[in-house]
Design a protein around this motif. Structure first.
Motif, PDB file in Angstrom:
ATOM      1  N   SER A 176       1.013  -0.886  -0.169  1.00  0.00           N
ATOM      2  CA  SER A 176       0.070   0.094   0.045  1.00  0.00           C
ATOM      3  C   SER A 176       0.915   1.508  -0.117  1.00  0.00           C
ATOM      4  O   SER A 176       2.034   1.265   0.645  1.00  0.00           O
ATOM      5  CB  SER A 176      -0.505  -0.083   0.894  1.00  0.00           C
ATOM      6  OG  SER A 176      -1.440   1.150   1.264  1.00  0.00           O
ATOM      7  N   GLY A 177       0.789   2.560  -0.999  1.00  0.00           N
ATOM      8  CA  GLY A 177       1.145   3.820  -0.256  1.00  0.00           C
ATOM      9  C   GLY A 177       0.876   4.846   0.607  1.00  0.00           C
ATOM     10  O   GLY A 177      -0.454   4.705   0.808  1.00  0.00           O
ATOM     11  N   PHE A 178       1.461   5.456   0.971  1.00  0.00           N
ATOM     12  CA  PHE A 178       1.752   6.163   2.280  1.00  0.00           C
ATOM     13  C   PHE A 178       2.142   7.895   1.457  1.00  0.00           C
ATOM     14  O   PHE A 178       3.400   7.666   1.407  1.00  0.00           O
ATOM     15  CB  PHE A 178       2.364   5.177   3.079  1.00  0.00           C
ATOM     16  CG  PHE A 178       2.136   4.585   3.809  1.00  0.00           C
ATOM     17  CD1 PHE A 178       0.760   4.522   5.067  1.00  0.00           C
ATOM     18  CD2 PHE A 178       1.940   3.334   3.333  1.00  0.00           C
ATOM     19  CE1 PHE A 178       0.306   3.735   5.738  1.00  0.00           C
ATOM     20  CE2 PHE A 178       1.645   1.980   4.107  1.00  0.00           C
ATOM     21  CZ  PHE A 178       0.476   2.536   5.222  1.00  0.00           C
ATOM     22  N   SER A 179       1.943   8.665   1.114  1.00  0.00           N
ATOM     23  CA  SER A 179       2.152   9.715   1.005  1.00  0.00           C
ATOM     24  C   SER A 179       2.002  10.805   2.185  1.00  0.00           C
ATOM     25  O   SER A 179       1.963  11.347   3.329  1.00  0.00           O
ATOM     26  CB  SER A 179       0.062  10.756   0.129  1.00  0.00           C
ATOM     27  OG  SER A 179       0.599  11.728   0.161  1.00  0.00           O
ATOM     28  N   LEU A 180       3.375  11.563   1.281  1.00  0.00           N
ATOM     29  CA  LEU A 180       3.795  12.346   2.390  1.00  0.00           C
ATOM     30  C   LEU A 180       2.927  13.547   2.856  1.00  0.00           C
ATOM     31  O   LEU A 180       3.036  14.689   4.030  1.00  0.00           O
ATOM     32  CB  LEU A 180       5.668  12.625   2.154  1.00  0.00           C
ATOM     33  CG  LEU A 180       6.330  11.995   1.888  1.00  0.00           C
ATOM     34  CD1 LEU A 180       7.865  12.732   1.615  1.00  0.00           C
ATOM     35  CD2 LEU A 180       7.090  10.509   2.742  1.00  0.00           C
ATOM     36  N   ASN A 181       2.399  14.147   2.528  1.00  0.00           N
ATOM     37  CA  ASN A 181       1.504  14.770   2.457  1.00  0.00           C
ATOM     38  C   ASN A 181       0.226  14.821   2.958  1.00  0.00           C
ATOM     39  O   ASN A 181      -0.875  14.992   2.403  1.00  0.00           O
ATOM     40  CB  ASN A 181       0.884  15.737   1.053  1.00  0.00           C
ATOM     41  CG  ASN A 181       0.699  15.442   0.472  1.00  0.00           C
ATOM     42  OD1 ASN A 181       0.246  14.479   0.106  1.00  0.00           O
ATOM     43  ND2 ASN A 181       0.374  16.122  -1.236  1.00  0.00           N
ATOM     44  N   ALA A 182      -0.022  13.450   3.940  1.00  0.00           N
ATOM     45  CA  ALA A 182      -1.571  13.002   4.156  1.00  0.00           C
ATOM     46  C   ALA A 182      -2.225  14.066   5.244  1.00  0.00           C
ATOM     47  O   ALA A 182      -1.272  14.550   6.068  1.00  0.00           O
ATOM     48  CB  ALA A 182      -1.106  11.584   4.320  1.00  0.00           C
ATOM     49  N   LEU A 183      -3.465  14.205   5.106  1.00  0.00           N
ATOM     50  CA  LEU A 183      -4.165  15.237   5.869  1.00  0.00           C
ATOM     51  C   LEU A 183      -4.719  14.666   6.464  1.00  0.00           C
ATOM     52  O   LEU A 183      -5.214  13.543   6.975  1.00  0.00           O
ATOM     53  CB  LEU A 183      -4.861  16.419   4.418  1.00  0.00           C
ATOM     54  CG  LEU A 183      -4.025  17.700   3.957  1.00  0.00           C
ATOM     55  CD1 LEU A 183      -5.297  18.425   3.288  1.00  0.00           C
ATOM     56  CD2 LEU A 183      -3.297  18.337   4.799  1.00  0.00           C
ATOM     57  N   SER A 184      -5.035  14.855   8.077  1.00  0.00           N
ATOM     58  CA  SER A 184      -5.723  14.685   9.035  1.00  0.00           C
ATOM     59  C   SER A 184      -7.310  14.786   8.951  1.00  0.00           C
ATOM     60  O   SER A 184      -7.879  14.207  10.008  1.00  0.00           O
ATOM     61  CB  SER A 184      -5.182  15.459  10.356  1.00  0.00           C
ATOM     62  OG  SER A 184      -5.269  16.834  10.223  1.00  0.00           O
ATOM     63  N   GLY A 185      -8.213  14.890   7.679  1.00  0.00           N
ATOM     64  CA  GLY A 185      -9.485  16.047   7.772  1.00  0.00           C
ATOM     65  C   GLY A 185     -10.078  16.274   7.990  1.00  0.00           C
ATOM     66  O   GLY A 185      -8.734  17.758   7.718  1.00  0.00           O
ATOM     67  N   ARG A 186     -11.037  17.420   8.325  1.00  0.00           N
ATOM     68  CA  ARG A 186     -11.583  18.344   8.295  1.00  0.00           C
ATOM     69  C   ARG A 186     -10.980  18.913   9.845  1.00  0.00           C
ATOM     70  O   ARG A 186     -11.111  18.478  10.921  1.00  0.00           O
ATOM     71  CB  ARG A 186     -13.521  18.025   8.115  1.00  0.00           C
ATOM     72  CG  ARG A 186     -13.935  17.580   6.747  1.00  0.00           C
ATOM     73  CD  ARG A 186     -14.796  17.813   6.684  1.00  0.00           C
ATOM     74  NE  ARG A 186     -15.837  17.134   8.164  1.00  0.00           N
ATOM     75  CZ  ARG A 186     -16.749  16.576   8.247  1.00  0.00           C
ATOM     76  NH1 ARG A 186     -17.751  17.862   7.387  1.00  0.00           N
ATOM     77  NH2 ARG A 186     -17.245  16.041   9.247  1.00  0.00           N
ATOM     78  N   VAL A 187     -11.578  20.483   8.960  1.00  0.00           N
ATOM     79  CA  VAL A 187     -10.454  21.063  10.552  1.00  0.00           C
ATOM     80  C   VAL A 187     -11.760  21.754  11.880  1.00  0.00           C
ATOM     81  O   VAL A 187     -12.847  22.418  10.710  1.00  0.00           O
ATOM     82  CB  VAL A 187      -9.554  21.800  10.494  1.00  0.00           C
ATOM     83  CG1 VAL A 187      -8.090  20.342  10.730  1.00  0.00           C
ATOM     84  CG2 VAL A 187      -9.206  22.384   9.715  1.00  0.00           C
ATOM     85  N   LEU A 188     -11.845  22.861  12.636  1.00  0.00           N
ATOM     86  CA  LEU A 188     -12.996  23.595  13.005  1.00  0.00           C
ATOM     87  C   LEU A 188     -12.619  24.818  12.635  1.00  0.00           C
ATOM     88  O   LEU A 188     -11.171  24.695  11.954  1.00  0.00           O
ATOM     89  CB  LEU A 188     -13.247  23.728  14.044  1.00  0.00           C
ATOM     90  CG  LEU A 188     -13.995  21.922  14.723  1.00  0.00           C
ATOM     91  CD1 LEU A 188     -13.320  22.124  16.615  1.00  0.00           C
ATOM     92  CD2 LEU A 188     -15.409  21.829  14.359  1.00  0.00           C
ATOM     93  N   SER A 189     -13.908  25.791  12.569  1.00  0.00           N
ATOM     94  CA  SER A 189     -12.837  27.523  11.920  1.00  0.00           C
ATOM     95  C   SER A 189     -14.627  28.222  12.224  1.00  0.00           C
ATOM     96  O   SER A 189     -15.992  27.992  11.780  1.00  0.00           O
ATOM     97  CB  SER A 189     -12.835  27.286  10.203  1.00  0.00           C
ATOM     98  OG  SER A 189     -12.534  28.800   9.982  1.00  0.00           O
ATOM     99  N   TYR A 190     -13.972  29.564  11.992  1.00  0.00           N
ATOM    100  CA  TYR A 190     -15.066  30.167  11.969  1.00  0.00           C
ATOM    101  C   TYR A 190     -16.359  29.730  11.265  1.00  0.00           C
ATOM    102  O   TYR A 190     -15.531  30.392   9.781  1.00  0.00           O
ATOM    103  CB  TYR A 190     -14.612  31.715  12.253  1.00  0.00           C
ATOM    104  CG  TYR A 190     -14.947  31.635  13.810  1.00  0.00           C
ATOM    105  CD1 TYR A 190     -15.598  32.023  14.819  1.00  0.00           C
ATOM    106  CD2 TYR A 190     -13.184  31.528  14.858  1.00  0.00           C
ATOM    107  CE1 TYR A 190     -15.342  31.548  16.033  1.00  0.00           C
ATOM    108  CE2 TYR A 190     -13.053  31.717  15.692  1.00  0.00           C
ATOM    109  CZ  TYR A 190     -14.492  31.729  16.633  1.00  0.00           C
ATOM    110  OH  TYR A 190     -14.158  32.182  18.239  1.00  0.00           O
TER     111      TYR A 190
END
Length: 563
Positions: A176-190
């Motif tokens: 399986s491939g693992f990307s260096l720029n993996a994002l952690s998902g949605r974040v909270l914001s106003y």
């Protein structure tokens, strides 16, 4: 007189040696040659030394090397690995490269002439047309899976039937491939902030990880495959000692890397396991080499191929391990980015955290149970992952209207195989398809009571439950049953209807002056009962019309040819 055949003589080297021995003992030369069936010219040349006693092979590969290729093809075909002509030539090339042999072929890859003569020398090698399983995973069928289980169990039982009784002897490996720029998902914001950011690597580098585990939960060292030809200023194994590091041009696994991992990791780390053992892999070309096959045979390892497009059903690592590992990888990347951005230099350290957290959980044994590989039980496979419309091996089969009664269009609860066969054998024949779209033939509805017009928020299409002749997709007629319909959108074929324009297959305004150029529909100026939007009849004035397509209005105008 029989024709001469220098490459396949009628005599053997043993007969030649016996004839020469008789001549040395005083026997006449010509009579001795005739006695052993050796042409006199050949025998004379052998006696005088003008020709060598044993002719060298005319082929590039020796008999022993061709024998290894034949054994490889025989074994791999029995275990589900099919080979095309080009794939075999690549296998031979890698085989020669690994042996360090240089041949007359360009880059050591055999020519098509060699392949043709190879098949001629070995008529037992034939072409077989593989079963078409489709381009997507969803096209794997119930019958394909059951047939694979039958073939796999028969092959393994001939070797050692007790393998299926001991989970520590059943392994699965996958990449399986693992990307260096993996994002952690949605974040909270106003609410007022339209853009939010997350610190991370901008590189799109993908590093492949090969993971292997047994049904009992034993993991071997993983292999990390970096893109590129060398490491500049860092050594990944120094920070992740219990791993095997490989390199390839694009970061993908190759036949040589898989062989080296087998040789240096899998074989030593499974030396304590009772042999033979079963290693399940997918059908990727990297798993198919003469060296890997020979190494597995020498170490009592049964290397067996999973069926194509079945990883989401039968591959334990895909089913129950990689999802968790990818989730832990994202968490590890987020933690690492707080101090130092994840790069190729820090990948091994970050991956180590995610890998060790994942294998500490009891995932492997649950994954093998979910795939019904241990305990072995093909009847309990998760059939919900198999498309119901092709469950019996017919990719062209349409979904039945009965399936939409309980689960909506195109979704059906899969029946057990015997029940499904019995159901298809005793099912009631469907009525023939209508000559026109069924919406135009719907039964008249009773007049609506007086009151405000009924508002329709979304266009409604015919219900496939009420119209069994409609396919679930778009609820349009099946073009297979209507030759005059074009495949796209199932509209009338303009070749059969000269009054229709090619675009959307709608009436030509030049032939119908009452029609407006836009959409080629009736002009509301001449038809006050039409609504301005889309120039379609108002459903409030025509209770028999469905909002979508307004076919009935055209029927009311006695213009069925416009449908």
């Amino acid at each position: 007189m029989a024709a001469k055949n220098q490459h396949n003589p009628k005599w053997t080297i043993e007969q030649l040696n016996a004839a020469i021995e008789d001549v040395k003992n005083g026997a006449p030369k010509r009579k001795t040659a005739e006695k052993y069936g050796i042409p006199w010219g050949t025998f004379s040349d052998k006696l005088s030394g003008r020709r060598k006693m044993e002719e060298q092979s005319k082929t590039v590969l020796s008999k022993e090397e061709e024998g290894e290729i034949l054994n490889f093809l025989k074994m791999t075909s029995a275990r589900g690995f099919g080979k095309t002509e080009d794939e075999l030539l690549v296998v031979v090339k890698n085989y020669l490269d690994q042996k360090g042999r240089e041949t007359q072929w360009e880059n050591n890859k055999p020519s098509t002439k060699w392949f043709r003569l190879f098949r001629k020398r070995h008529p037992e090698i034939v072409f077989r047309k593989p079963q078409l399983l489709g381009k997507q995973r969803a096209l794997i069928t119930r019958r394909d899976i059951l047939d694979w289980f039958d073939q796999m169990t028969n092959v393994v039982k001939e070797i050692d039937p007790t393998i299926f009784l001991e989970p520590e002897r059943i392994y699965n490996c996958d990449e399986s491939g693992f990307s260096l720029n993996a994002l952690s998902g949605r974040v909270l914001s106003y609410l007022d902030n339209n853009f939010v950011y997350q610190v991370g690597s901008e590189a799109k580098t993908l590093i492949t990880a090969l993971v292997c585990c047994s049904a009992k939960g034993h993991y071997t060292w993983p292999m990390l495959i970096y893109p590129g030809t060398q490491f500049r200023g860092f050594k990944p194994q120094e920070v992740f000692e219990q791993s095997f590091i490989g390199r390839s041009e694009n970061g993908w696994i190759t036949q040589n890397l898989f062989y080296e991992w087998l040789k240096q990791v899998f074989v030593p780390q499974t030396a304590h396991v009772k042999k033979p053992l079963l290693l399940l892999v997918d059908g990727h070309i990297s798993h198919q080499s003469v060296q890997a096959s020979k190494l597995c045979d020498e170490n009592n390892i049964v290397l067996y191929c999973l069926p194509p497009h079945s990883s989401h059903i039968l591959q334990p690592l895909d089913v129950g391990v990689f999802k968790t590992m990818k989730s832990e990888w994202k968490k590890a990347v987020k933690r690492q980015n707080e101090t130092e951005i994840v790069t190729k230099r820090t990948f091994a350290k970050t991956f180590k955290d995610a890998y060790e957290t994942t294998i500490a959980r009891p995932l492997a044994d649950k994954a093998f149970r979910a795939c019904e590989l241990y305990p072995l039980d093909p009847t309990n496979v998760d059939w919900s992952k198999v498309v119901s419309g092709v469950a019996e091996g017919n990719p062209d089969a349409q979904f039945t209207p009965q399936s939409s009664l309980a689960n909506g269009p195109g979704l059906a609860t899969p029946l057990p195989l015997p029940a499904l066969i019995a159901h298809s054998a005793h099912s009631t024949p469907q009525p023939p398809l209508l000559s026109r779209p069924p919406i135009a033939q719907s039964t008249p509805q009773s007049p609506q009571p007086s009151g405000p017009p009924i508002a329709h928020s979304t266009p409604q299409s015919p219900n496939p439950v009420d119209h069994p002749s409609l396919t679930p997709r778009h609820n349009l007629p099946n073009p297979a049953d209507h030759p005059s319909l074009t495949p796209r959108h199932n509209f009338p074929n303009p070749e059969d209807h000269p009054l229709l324009t090619p675009r959307h297959n709608l009436p030509n305004p030049a032939d119908h002056p009452l029609l407006t150029p836009r959409h080629n529909l009736p002009n509301p100026v001449d038809h006050p009962s039409l609504t301005p939007r889309h120039n379609l009849p108002n459903p409030a004035d025509h209770p028999s019309l469905t909002p979508r397509h307004n076919h009935q209005y055209l029927m009311d105008l006695d213009q069925p040819h416009l449908l």
